[in-house]
Design a protein around this motif. Sequence first.
Motif, PDB file in Angstrom:
ATOM      1  N   UNK A  52       0.673  12.912  12.389  1.00 21.58           N
ATOM      2  CA  UNK A  52       0.600  11.916  13.476  1.00 21.58           C
ATOM      3  C   UNK A  52       0.754  10.649  12.786  1.00 21.58           C
ATOM      4  N   UNK A  53       1.418  10.210  11.713  1.00 18.62           N
ATOM      5  CA  UNK A  53       1.319   8.976  11.359  1.00 18.62           C
ATOM      6  C   UNK A  53       2.985   8.403  11.332  1.00 18.62           C
ATOM      7  N   UNK A  54       3.052   7.128  11.387  1.00 21.44           N
ATOM      8  CA  UNK A  54       4.163   6.600  11.029  1.00 21.44           C
ATOM      9  C   UNK A  54       4.558   6.297   9.577  1.00 21.44           C
ATOM     10  N   UNK A  55       5.433   5.957   9.202  1.00 22.79           N
ATOM     11  CA  UNK A  55       5.728   5.700   7.611  1.00 22.79           C
ATOM     12  C   UNK A  55       4.829   4.511   7.341  1.00 22.79           C
ATOM     13  N   UNK A  56       4.958   3.474   8.362  1.00 22.80           N
ATOM     14  CA  UNK A  56       4.376   2.281   7.850  1.00 22.80           C
ATOM     15  C   UNK A  56       2.684   2.478   7.743  1.00 22.80           C
ATOM     16  N   UNK A  57       2.028   3.483   8.430  1.00 25.36           N
ATOM     17  CA  UNK A  57       0.626   3.756   8.446  1.00 25.36           C
ATOM     18  C   UNK A  57       0.422   4.381   7.013  1.00 25.36           C
ATOM     19  N   UNK A  58       1.360   5.296   6.381  1.00 23.51           N
ATOM     20  CA  UNK A  58       1.239   5.763   5.223  1.00 23.51           C
ATOM     21  C   UNK A  58       1.670   5.059   4.069  1.00 23.51           C
ATOM     22  N   UNK A  59       2.077   3.782   4.240  1.00 21.79           N
ATOM     23  CA  UNK A  59       2.470   2.940   3.289  1.00 21.79           C
ATOM     24  C   UNK A  59       1.384   2.158   2.543  1.00 21.79           C
ATOM     25  N   UNK A  60       1.432   2.594   1.103  1.00 22.41           N
ATOM     26  CA  UNK A  60       0.347   2.168   0.160  1.00 22.41           C
ATOM     27  C   UNK A  60       0.634   0.787  -0.310  1.00 22.41           C
ATOM     28  N   UNK A  61      -0.193  -0.354  -0.225  1.00 18.23           N
ATOM     29  CA  UNK A  61       0.208  -1.649  -0.275  1.00 18.23           C
ATOM     30  C   UNK A  61      -0.646  -1.925  -1.827  1.00 18.23           C
ATOM     31  N   UNK A  62      -1.983  -1.677  -1.739  1.00 18.76           N
ATOM     32  CA  UNK A  62      -2.772  -1.781  -2.972  1.00 18.76           C
ATOM     33  C   UNK A  62      -2.074  -1.260  -4.174  1.00 18.76           C
ATOM     34  N   UNK A  63      -1.983  -2.203  -5.180  1.00 15.68           N
ATOM     35  CA  UNK A  63      -1.374  -1.645  -6.481  1.00 15.68           C
ATOM     36  C   UNK A  63       0.132  -1.526  -6.533  1.00 15.68           C
ATOM     37  N   UNK A  64       0.820  -2.025  -5.338  1.00 20.73           N
ATOM     38  CA  UNK A  64       2.238  -1.895  -5.559  1.00 20.73           C
ATOM     39  C   UNK A  64       2.978  -3.315  -5.205  1.00 20.73           C
ATOM     40  N   UNK A  72       6.042  -3.644   4.731  1.00 17.66           N
ATOM     41  CA  UNK A  72       5.402  -3.558   6.009  1.00 17.66           C
ATOM     42  C   UNK A  72       6.289  -4.043   7.037  1.00 17.66           C
ATOM     43  N   UNK A  73       7.168  -4.886   7.064  1.00 16.25           N
ATOM     44  CA  UNK A  73       7.886  -5.266   8.315  1.00 16.25           C
ATOM     45  C   UNK A  73       9.244  -4.142   8.474  1.00 16.25           C
ATOM     46  N   UNK A  74       9.539  -3.497   7.606  1.00 17.60           N
ATOM     47  CA  UNK A  74      10.851  -2.707   7.469  1.00 17.60           C
ATOM     48  C   UNK A  74      10.608  -1.484   8.522  1.00 17.60           C
ATOM     49  N   UNK A  75      11.685  -0.835   8.815  1.00 14.83           N
ATOM     50  CA  UNK A  75      11.756   0.120   9.777  1.00 14.83           C
ATOM     51  C   UNK A  75      11.580   1.433   9.233  1.00 14.83           C
ATOM     52  N   UNK A  76      11.079   2.550   9.706  1.00 15.00           N
ATOM     53  CA  UNK A  76      10.758   3.868   8.912  1.00 15.00           C
ATOM     54  C   UNK A  76      11.784   4.081   8.131  1.00 15.00           C
ATOM     55  N   UNK A  77      12.958   4.282   8.363  1.00 11.20           N
ATOM     56  CA  UNK A  77      13.997   4.727   7.457  1.00 11.20           C
ATOM     57  C   UNK A  77      14.107   4.018   6.255  1.00 11.20           C
ATOM     58  N   UNK A  86      10.496   5.624  -4.846  1.00 10.15           N
ATOM     59  CA  UNK A  86       9.156   5.300  -5.694  1.00 10.15           C
ATOM     60  C   UNK A  86       7.984   5.911  -5.025  1.00 10.15           C
ATOM     61  N   UNK A  87       7.663   7.021  -5.350  1.00  9.17           N
ATOM     62  CA  UNK A  87       6.418   7.619  -4.553  1.00  9.17           C
ATOM     63  C   UNK A  87       5.014   6.983  -4.849  1.00  9.17           C
ATOM     64  N   UNK A  88       4.932   5.972  -5.408  1.00  9.86           N
ATOM     65  CA  UNK A  88       3.968   5.258  -5.618  1.00  9.86           C
ATOM     66  C   UNK A  88       3.594   4.392  -4.296  1.00  9.86           C
ATOM     67  N   UNK A  89       4.620   4.160  -3.399  1.00 13.67           N
ATOM     68  CA  UNK A  89       4.489   3.644  -2.007  1.00 13.67           C
ATOM     69  C   UNK A  89       3.846   4.475  -1.213  1.00 13.67           C
ATOM     70  N   UNK A  90       3.455   5.805  -1.270  1.00  9.34           N
ATOM     71  CA  UNK A  90       2.874   6.823  -0.588  1.00  9.34           C
ATOM     72  C   UNK A  90       1.704   6.721  -0.641  1.00  9.34           C
ATOM     73  N   UNK A  91       0.796   6.537   0.381  1.00 14.29           N
ATOM     74  CA  UNK A  91      -0.639   6.657   0.288  1.00 14.29           C
ATOM     75  C   UNK A  91      -0.960   8.061   0.050  1.00 14.29           C
ATOM     76  N   UNK A  92      -2.277   8.307  -0.310  1.00 20.75           N
ATOM     77  CA  UNK A  92      -2.743   9.559  -0.788  1.00 20.75           C
ATOM     78  C   UNK A  92      -4.191   9.867  -0.366  1.00 20.75           C
TER      79      UNK A  92
END
Length: 114
Positions: A52-64, A72-77, A86-92
């Motif tokens: 139930x998340x958008x890609x933006x909500x799962x985007x890791x900002x810290x350390x990337x 953060x301003x891009x579309x989901x695609x 770059x899987x480091x962009x995925x929060x976990x």
Amino acid sequence: MKAVIWHNPACGTSRKTLAILEEAPDVEVEVVQYLKTPYTAGKLRQLFRDAGLTAREALRLRGTDAEERGLPDADDDAIIAAMAANPAYVNRPFVETEKGVRFCRPQDLVREIL
């Protein structure tokens, strides 16, 4: 029950979530170290949809460098393409069981799908 965790051993929340899974009775845990075995774009879409998340909500900002790249301003695609590259962009961590998918921040959210 089988549980798959997309895990980063350097992440405290990911380690705590894994510990909950390993201590749960009758749970077979599959650990995917996503920095070594990256996500596919299709898997990311499925995890986000099921959690139930958008890609933006799962985007890791810290350390990337996601902010510098304008993610953060891009579309989901575009975000998902960057995450697949770059899987480091995925929060976990994300955990998937037959009962659903959770983005386990905080780690106790994993209990909802056990």
